[in-house]
Scaffold this motif. Structure first.
Motif, PDB file in Angstrom:
ATOM      1  N   PHE A   1     -38.807 -32.435  -1.485  1.00  0.00           N
ATOM      2  CA  PHE A   1     -38.641 -33.652  -0.687  1.00  0.00           C
ATOM      3  C   PHE A   1     -38.239 -33.313   0.747  1.00  0.00           C
ATOM      4  CE2 PHE A   1     -35.302 -36.618   0.845  1.00  0.00           C
ATOM      5  CZ  PHE A   1     -36.118 -37.659   1.225  1.00  0.00           C
TER       6      PHE A   1
ATOM      7  N   GLY B   1     -32.129 -29.309  -4.264  1.00  0.00           N
ATOM      8  CA  GLY B   1     -32.020 -30.177  -3.094  1.00  0.00           C
ATOM      9  C   GLY B   1     -30.738 -30.978  -3.046  1.00  0.00           C
ATOM     10  N   CYS B   2     -30.327 -31.520  -4.174  1.00  0.00           N
ATOM     11  CA  CYS B   2     -29.141 -32.377  -4.180  1.00  0.00           C
ATOM     12  C   CYS B   2     -27.935 -31.614  -3.654  1.00  0.00           C
ATOM     13  CB  CYS B   2     -28.847 -32.889  -5.586  1.00  0.00           C
ATOM     14  SG  CYS B   2     -30.253 -33.645  -6.395  1.00  0.00           S
TER      15      CYS B   2
ATOM     16  N   GLY C   1     -38.278 -33.260  -6.030  1.00  0.00           N
ATOM     17  CA  GLY C   1     -37.512 -32.088  -5.615  1.00  0.00           C
ATOM     18  C   GLY C   1     -37.649 -30.867  -6.494  1.00  0.00           C
TER      19      GLY C   1
ATOM     20  N   SER D   1     -43.235 -35.618  -3.666  1.00  0.00           N
ATOM     21  CA  SER D   1     -42.224 -34.664  -3.215  1.00  0.00           C
ATOM     22  C   SER D   1     -41.048 -34.573  -4.170  1.00  0.00           C
ATOM     23  CB  SER D   1     -41.763 -35.061  -1.816  1.00  0.00           C
ATOM     24  OG  SER D   1     -41.394 -36.423  -1.782  1.00  0.00           O
TER      25      SER D   1
ATOM     26  N   SER E   1     -31.489 -30.401  -9.501  1.00  0.00           N
ATOM     27  CA  SER E   1     -32.353 -29.647  -8.596  1.00  0.00           C
ATOM     28  C   SER E   1     -31.564 -29.124  -7.406  1.00  0.00           C
ATOM     29  CB  SER E   1     -33.474 -30.522  -8.069  1.00  0.00           C
ATOM     30  OG  SER E   1     -34.016 -31.292  -9.086  1.00  0.00           O
TER      31      SER E   1
ATOM     32  N   CYS F   1     -35.191 -28.778  -0.969  1.00  0.00           N
ATOM     33  CA  CYS F   1     -36.118 -29.068  -2.068  1.00  0.00           C
ATOM     34  C   CYS F   1     -37.463 -29.520  -1.521  1.00  0.00           C
ATOM     35  CB  CYS F   1     -35.533 -30.143  -2.978  1.00  0.00           C
ATOM     36  SG  CYS F   1     -35.242 -31.709  -2.138  1.00  0.00           S
TER      37      CYS F   1
ATOM     38  N   CYS G   1     -30.968 -39.074  -1.675  1.00  0.00           N
ATOM     39  CA  CYS G   1     -31.987 -38.439  -0.844  1.00  0.00           C
ATOM     40  C   CYS G   1     -32.178 -39.201   0.468  1.00  0.00           C
ATOM     41  CB  CYS G   1     -33.311 -38.354  -1.589  1.00  0.00           C
ATOM     42  SG  CYS G   1     -33.157 -38.085  -3.359  1.00  0.00           S
TER      43      CYS G   1
ATOM     44  N   TYR H   1     -28.308 -30.768   0.137  1.00  0.00           N
ATOM     45  CA  TYR H   1     -28.090 -31.930   1.003  1.00  0.00           C
ATOM     46  C   TYR H   1     -26.616 -32.305   1.062  1.00  0.00           C
ATOM     47  CZ  TYR H   1     -32.849 -33.320   2.192  1.00  0.00           C
ATOM     48  OH  TYR H   1     -34.102 -33.378   2.729  1.00  0.00           O
TER      49      TYR H   1
ATOM     50  N   THR I   1     -39.116 -38.994  -5.275  1.00  0.00           N
ATOM     51  CA  THR I   1     -38.076 -37.983  -5.460  1.00  0.00           C
ATOM     52  C   THR I   1     -37.940 -37.671  -6.947  1.00  0.00           C
ATOM     53  OG1 THR I   1     -36.350 -39.656  -5.542  1.00  0.00           O
ATOM     54  CG2 THR I   1     -36.895 -38.753  -3.386  1.00  0.00           C
ATOM     55  N   CYS I   2     -37.036 -36.741  -7.259  1.00  0.00           N
ATOM     56  CA  CYS I   2     -36.945 -36.198  -8.624  1.00  0.00           C
ATOM     57  C   CYS I   2     -37.099 -37.221  -9.746  1.00  0.00           C
ATOM     58  CB  CYS I   2     -35.598 -35.508  -8.805  1.00  0.00           C
ATOM     59  SG  CYS I   2     -35.526 -33.903  -8.000  1.00  0.00           S
TER      60      CYS I   2
HETATM   61  S1  SF4 Z   1     -33.007 -35.729  -5.960  1.00  0.00           S
HETATM   62 FE1  SF4 Z   1     -34.668 -34.272  -5.913  1.00  0.00          FE
HETATM   63  S2  SF4 Z   1     -35.781 -34.897  -4.141  1.00  0.00           S
HETATM   64 FE2  SF4 Z   1     -33.756 -35.778  -3.902  1.00  0.00          FE
HETATM   65  S3  SF4 Z   1     -32.519 -34.281  -2.827  1.00  0.00           S
HETATM   66 FE3  SF4 Z   1     -32.244 -33.895  -4.994  1.00  0.00          FE
HETATM   67  S4  SF4 Z   1     -33.756 -32.292  -5.389  1.00  0.00           S
HETATM   68 FE4  SF4 Z   1     -34.384 -33.251  -3.525  1.00  0.00          FE
END
Ligand code: SF4
Ligand code: SF4
Lengths: 454, 450
Positions: free
Chosen positions: B42, A43-44, B157, B155, A41, B40, B65, A47, B125-126
């Motif tokens: 989250f 987000g990972c 992601g 949430s 995803s 994302c 996360c 971040y 999370t995911c």
């Molecule tokens: S694992 Fe999912 S919820 Fe966590 S940062 Fe990655 S995309 Fe976001």
């Protein structure tokens, strides 16, 4: 027996570790003209970029294959191929390093197969090397991801091409860009050929630009990684690194290149090991410059020894960094009263025993798989003179009113995390001065007299 | 700059005013392989709920996360600091195989006993979405056992964008709203929504409203307390700031409790004043004195800062700026605030703007301005250089890009430690822009020496 169960289980509170794809991304940022791509995803990767940026203060582009709900259910093959396509179109990289995330691992995407399939159908794009590496974060920390990426890269790229063995393979591990730069200097001064992987001395600590460089200059050239199959020997830093995860071991198995696994060269003893090894392997003497640096360092040790003697320190961070630092502290007379890491290789204490004389007499506490709440609890009992580790220990240091000396990763509340030299005689010299001066300053500030001549 | 090409599939997310028909494509998933600046679901939830200081925030999933979001934000609390801790179930391989439910239950059990929070939020999370842990059931059971609200936040992601995360956070909060006593709440009362108390901004804003004679029942979620959220349905009006992070909850409260809401922004003199006047107007029928009080307040505040701003304006006049922020609403305010400082905005964009947002943006902007949706660093730098900007307003991920290119940078996100809201914030902003643009260090930047 509910209470008993409670005592056993603890949530991780303020983690002393990060996730594996972060380490892998860092490695790929240390290879020339390479883009890291995380399969999972959005987000990972965002971040991780954000997190790396706050330490290195450099643009850090990490692509994502950007899963959606359907991808998570039906598999990420199409997304991955599209991502590779788009990266090639926009970045024209020499290499793409593809790390998995927890998500793509769990749904069981066969990344190597998807990529093979991609390459088969895209012959014309075949200039780009694609290295897959499995980095599920639920089975390791960022440092595991780091080593896994080095190993995967070597596995995919290194070849035996010539019958003549030449040069040394050097795997420096997750140190600072300044450390990587210092290794370059050492090898050049020795006058030996070497392949260093990774090398983010330039990519994560470079000059300003006049236009955006999609991929910053520097990094290990892919052809130097290819040449690793022809080396006379490998030197790999890190006492913890397990055999199966080691790039040096892989080269030993594949191409019969002898592997020398030694500790991080922090402090005189561990640095001596590195210099001796390079000298042995290359048959060249240790350059005079380093003989002198070492001699000056010993002189400085003598000048400052009383200030540091039997001072107590709390050391935390990646396991290998903790071992190197504990070795250094011990050789100058400081007791590393607590050695702690969020990693849990199961080898931390055994390796610490190798580098610390009279380990038992010093009553050193060793903690693996620890978080910062626990570090704080133990630190209070240990009553150290200072803490040494990354920025994340600041809250503990503040609550204890003890100085924190920042080393390692991440350092996001000070300038210059990327420019700290931890290794070599030079690194030891800087660390020695910093630590000694911290202790002196503390004494000075807390003295009722206010001496200005200490 | 010939080497920079715009990705196929992204052309319609970039628009230059005046040069083509306006047909902006937006509101879609980021393209695979494009280095999006987006986060994302989250991330959205975490941003919104983070400042609730007396709640436990437990992140259910592998460590990343939680580790990356440990106390990185500048939201202040006047009391408890529990929100600044980072708790995670830190799932391991066997949890992935056998499920993380037991671990989650144990974690909640121990943490609630240890920290005695007023509520607990459990972020899925995911991975959790994938392995299918029934966090709703666990939360429900824990709520009963511990006597505090234990709320699931869905949430995962991959299940959308940051905006969906806002919604998940609002859904979680909606469970607490309406559970407290609303006795003794004044008819002249409001909730401040979408204000996260970065560097104490909520305190500044709250003070303005109180000087207008209004009672602030709750600030969602800046310097947040569970107790205040519980009784927030007693307020007469919801005042929702910018990004729309709280819009969903405001709409819910309108439907369920009949509380109207208005949207405002607290950045820049213009929008700040408009916010106060809009709120004053709302209460005019109940208390005609609110408006004159507001006028006096605005006059007094503007008088304080006006001379200082004039000084900055002289120095900054005619300089060009780029804006790339999370929500489009913030971009509107930024454009006005920069104009107050005499600057021209030549590049504006957001991660999550809607079609209507971009229409507004287009109408506000001068000819030639580039408008981007969900941009990547390659595009942002390309236009920043082409347009010769000397200031970039954005978040952490844009900062190193700007500095690398010798461009001044102003952080405008949740991680900053500088208050930029309200009249005092405008002065801070002006000073920051001034320092960023006119610092002598840029004389050494290679780009300026070409
Ligand atoms: S694992 Fe999912 S919820 Fe966590 S940062 Fe990655 S995309 Fe976001
Ligand atoms: S899902 Fe895994 S890879 Fe992604 S941020 Fe969380 S721990 Fe890291």
């Amino acid at each position: 027996m509910k209470t008993q169960q409670k005592a056993e289980y603890k949530a991780t509170s303020n983690a002393c570790k990060h996730c594996s794809p972060l380490g892998a991304s860092l490695v790929f940022r240390g290879i020339e003209n390479t883009i890291p791509l995380l399969h999972g995803s959005q987000g990972c990767s965002t971040y991780i970029r954000r997190y790396l940026i706050s330490h290195y203060n450099e643009p850090i582009d990490i692509a994502s294959s950007n899963f959606s709900e359907e991808t998570a259910v039906f598999g990420g093959g199409a997304n991955l191929k599209l991502a590779v396509d788009n990266i090639i179109q926009q970045y024209h990289p020499a290499m793409i390093g593809v790390g998995t995330t927890c998500l793509s691992e769990t749904i069981g995407d066969d990344v190597p197969m998807i990529l093979r399939d991609y390459l088969k159908n895209n012959r014309e794009e075949n200039g780009t090397v694609i290295v897959p590496v499995s980095t599920p974060s639920y089975s390791g920390t960022h440092i595991d991801g780091f080593h896994a990426a080095v190993r995967a890269t070597v596995d995919t790229v290194a070849q035996k091409q010539s019958s003549h063995a030449a040069g040394i393979n050097f795997f420096p591990g997750m140190l600072s860009p300044a450390d990587h730069r210092h290794f370059h200097e050492i090898f050049s001064d020795f006058g030996v050929a070497y392949n260093m992987l990774p090398d983010y001395s330039q990519t994560l600590d470079g000059p300003m630009w006049t236009e955006y460089h999609k991929i910053p200059e520097g990094g290990t050239p892919v052809k130097r990684i290819v040449a690793m199959g022809d080396a006379v020997a490998s030197i790999e830093l890190g006492r913890i690194l397990a055999e199966t995860k080691s790039a040096g071991q892989l080269l030993a198995d594949k191409f019969e290149i002898p592997n020398h696994r030694i500790g991080l060269p922090i402090g005189i003893k561990e640095t001596d090991v590195l210099f001796d090894r390079i000298s042995e392997i290359s048959g060249k003497p240790i350059p005079e410059k380093y003989v002198q640096e070492r001699a000056r360092l010993i002189d400085a040790y003598a000048d400052g020894h009383k200030y540091v003697f039997e001072a107590r320190a709390v050391v935390y961070g990646e396991e290998d960094l903790v071992i190197g630092m504990a070795s250094f502290l011990s050789e100058i007379g400081i007791v590393p009263a607590l050695c702690a890491s969020g990693g849990k290789s199961g080898h931390l204490e055994a390796k610490l025993r190798q580098v610390i004389d009279d380990f038992d007499a010093k009553q050193i506490q060793v903690k693996e798989g620890i978080d910062f709440v626990e570090i704080g609890e133990i630190a209070k009992k240990v009553n150290p003179d200072f803490l040494i580790g990354n920025s994340k220990g600041y809250k503990i240091a503040r609550s204890m009113k003890k100085p924190l000396i920042r080393i390692g990763f991440p350092i996001h509340d000070r300038m210059g995390g990327a420019r700290i030299v931890h290794v070599g005689y030079r690194g030891a010299q800087q660390l020695f001065d910093t630590i000694t001066n911290t202790i002196i300053a503390n004494r000075q500030d807390s003295s009722p007299v206010g001496y200005f001549y200490m | 700059m010939a080497s920079i090409s715009i990705l196929k599939g992204r052309e319609k997310q970039i628009y230059q005013k005046g040069s083509q028909d306006f047909d902006m494509s937006c509101d879609k998933k980021s393209l695979a392989g494009s280095i999006s600046q987006r986060a994302c679901v989250f991330c959205g939830s975490r941003v919104v709920l983070y400042p609730i200081a007396d709640a436990l925030h437990l992140i259910h999933g592998p460590i990343g996360c939680a580790s990356y979001t440990w106390d990185i934000r500048g939201s202040l609390s006047s009391g408890p600091q529990l929100h600044r801790m980072s708790f995670s179930t830190d799932l391991q391989e066997r949890d992935i195989i056998f499920g993380g439910e037991k671990k989650l239950t144990n974690a909640l059990d121990t943490l609630i006993d240890q920290y005695k929070p007023k509520a607990a939020f459990v972020y899925a999370t995911c991975i959790v979405g994938l392995i299918g842990d029934d966090i709703d059931a666990i939360c429900k059971k824990m709520s009963e056992e511990k006597g505090i609200p234990v709320l699931p936040v869905h949430s995962e992601g991959f299940k959308g964008t940051k905006k969906d995360g806002y919604k998940a956070a609002c859904d979680a909060m909606a469970n607490i709203v309406g559970t407290g006593s609303i006795k003794d709440i004044s008819p002249l009362s409001i909730n401040i929504m979408g204000e996260f108390n970065i560097a104490g901004e909520a305190w500044v804003i709250r003070d303005y409203y109180e000087r207008m004679g209004l009672e602030v029942v709750s600030v969602f979620t800046g310097d947040g307390r569970v107790e205040n959220i519980k009784r927030s349905h007693g307020a007469a009006l919801n005042v929702v700031q910018c990004s729309g992070s709280m819009l969903h909850l405001a709409q819910h409260m309108q439907e369920k409790y009949g509380i109207p809401y208005i949207r405002v922004s607290y950045f820049g003199i213009e929008d700040m004043s408009k916010a106060l006047y809009d709120v004053a107007e709302h209460f005019q029928d109940i208390d005609p004195e609110v408006l004159p009080r507001t006028q006096a307040l605005v006059r007094e505040e503007v008088k304080k800062i006006h001379p200082v701003l004039k000084q900055y304006k002289k120095k900054l006049h005619g300089k060009k700026a780029a804006i790339y922020v999370g929500g489009a609403f913030k971009a509107f305010s930024m454009i006005k605030a920069l104009r107050t400082l005499g600057m021209d905005v030549v590049l504006a964009g957001s991660q999550t703007g809607t079609k209507e947002d971009y229409q507004v943006l287009k109408d506000m902007c001068d000819d030639g301005t580039v408008i981007v949706d969900d941009a990547n660093p390659v595009e942002l730098s390309k236009y920043s250089i082409e347009k010769k900007v000397s200031l970039f307003v954005g978040g952490v991920k844009e900062r190193p890009m700007a500095f690398k290119l010798g461009i001044g940078f102003c952080d405008h996100n949740h991680e900053r430690k500088l208050s930029l809201a309200g009249y005092s914030g405008m002065i801070n902003f002006a000073r920051e822009v001034y320092a960023s643009v006119t610092s002598p260090v840029w004389q050494f930047a290679p780009q300026r020496n070409q």
